[in-house]
Scaffold this motif. Structure first.
Motif, PDB file in Angstrom:
ATOM      1  N   PHE A  31       3.662  24.027  20.310  1.00 13.49           N
ATOM      2  CA  PHE A  31       2.210  23.914  20.220  1.00 13.49           C
ATOM      3  C   PHE A  31       1.803  22.495  19.844  1.00 13.49           C
ATOM      4  O   PHE A  31       2.601  21.713  19.337  1.00 13.49           O
ATOM      5  N   PHE A  33      -1.567  20.432  17.876  1.00 15.47           N
ATOM      6  CA  PHE A  33      -2.710  20.631  16.991  1.00 15.47           C
ATOM      7  C   PHE A  33      -3.321  19.268  16.682  1.00 15.47           C
ATOM      8  O   PHE A  33      -2.613  18.361  16.251  1.00 15.47           O
ATOM      9  N   THR A  97      -7.867  34.253  20.750  1.00 14.68           N
ATOM     10  CA  THR A  97      -6.924  33.598  21.647  1.00 14.68           C
ATOM     11  C   THR A  97      -7.553  33.410  23.015  1.00 14.68           C
ATOM     12  O   THR A  97      -8.496  34.118  23.386  1.00 14.68           O
ATOM     13  N   ASN A 100      -4.083  29.808  26.817  1.00 15.74           N
ATOM     14  CA  ASN A 100      -3.092  28.838  26.329  1.00 15.74           C
ATOM     15  C   ASN A 100      -3.417  28.237  24.967  1.00 15.74           C
ATOM     16  O   ASN A 100      -2.846  27.224  24.586  1.00 15.74           O
ATOM     17  N   SER A 101      -4.331  28.849  24.208  1.00 14.52           N
ATOM     18  CA  SER A 101      -4.646  28.325  22.874  1.00 14.52           C
ATOM     19  C   SER A 101      -5.116  29.445  21.954  1.00 14.52           C
ATOM     20  O   SER A 101      -5.415  30.545  22.403  1.00 14.52           O
ATOM     21  N   TYR A 102      -5.139  29.113  20.672  1.00 19.00           N
ATOM     22  CA  TYR A 102      -5.685  30.066  19.708  1.00 19.00           C
ATOM     23  C   TYR A 102      -6.445  29.320  18.616  1.00 19.00           C
ATOM     24  O   TYR A 102      -6.149  28.184  18.285  1.00 19.00           O
ATOM     25  N   THR A 103      -7.453  29.979  18.089  1.00 19.23           N
ATOM     26  CA  THR A 103      -8.241  29.468  16.978  1.00 19.23           C
ATOM     27  C   THR A 103      -7.735  30.144  15.720  1.00 19.23           C
ATOM     28  O   THR A 103      -7.462  31.343  15.729  1.00 19.23           O
ATOM     29  N   VAL A 123      -7.609  24.610  16.088  1.00 18.41           N
ATOM     30  CA  VAL A 123      -7.262  25.160  17.388  1.00 18.41           C
ATOM     31  C   VAL A 123      -5.911  24.585  17.781  1.00 18.41           C
ATOM     32  O   VAL A 123      -5.706  23.371  17.729  1.00 18.41           O
ATOM     33  N   ALA A 124      -4.981  25.452  18.140  1.00 14.34           N
ATOM     34  CA  ALA A 124      -3.649  25.027  18.589  1.00 14.34           C
ATOM     35  C   ALA A 124      -3.504  25.370  20.068  1.00 14.34           C
ATOM     36  O   ALA A 124      -3.898  26.461  20.487  1.00 14.34           O
ATOM     37  N   LYS A 125      -2.954  24.425  20.822  1.00 16.51           N
ATOM     38  CA  LYS A 125      -2.698  24.640  22.242  1.00 16.51           C
ATOM     39  C   LYS A 125      -1.217  24.881  22.457  1.00 16.51           C
ATOM     40  O   LYS A 125      -0.384  24.165  21.905  1.00 16.51           O
ATOM     41  N   LYS A 126      -0.906  25.875  23.256  1.00 15.05           N
ATOM     42  CA  LYS A 126       0.495  26.149  23.593  1.00 15.05           C
ATOM     43  C   LYS A 126       0.884  25.234  24.744  1.00 15.05           C
ATOM     44  O   LYS A 126       0.244  25.253  25.797  1.00 15.05           O
TER      45      LYS A 126
END
Length: 128
Positions: A31, A33, A97, A100-103, A123-126
């Motif tokens: 990920f 960030f 979610t 391709n990302s989640y908060t 927010v993280a991006k996979k």
């Protein structure tokens, strides 16, 4: 009467809305960030397995253990803390979610006496 029935329909429609959370898709992977520290935007990458989280920042790796509470919440604890503040565990909660990302929200896992509990967001991006 029309206003009441319109209001009732709006309430019923909005109460059925739920935020998408496919948290299990983000339990493992690599990920990215982005955050702001002292007015400077910085990006860090991290790799997560079921049991460990490895942060890569400025050429250094930093490992933490993971204890999953449920599919959307976990506790991070540094394996080799270098200061007293790094000894504190962090509670992470995935709020929603996308593909391709989640908060997420994060805070100290244990509240310190006489200090406010700060909740931060991100927010993280996979990426893999």
């Amino acid at each position: 009467m029309k206003v009441f029935s319109t209001l009732l329909i709006l309430i019923l429609l909005t109460s059925c809305y739920s935020v998408e959370r496919k948290c299990s898709d983000f339990k493992t992977g690599t990920f990215e960030f982005t955050y702001t520290l002292d007015g400077i935007e910085q990006t860090t990458k991290f790799k997560r397995t079921e049991d460990f989280n490895i942060d890569y920042h400025e050429g250094k790796a930093d490992s933490s253990s993971i204890r999953w509470i449920n599919d959307c919440e976990f506790i991070l604890k540094k394996l080799h803390p270098t200061s007293n503040s790094e000894k504190d565990a962090i509670h992470m909660k995935i709020l929603n979610t996308t593909a391709n990302s989640y908060t997420f929200d994060y805070k100290l896992a244990v509240k310190r006496p006489n200090k406010p509990l700060n909740v931060e967001h991100g927010v993280a991006k996979k990426i893999d």
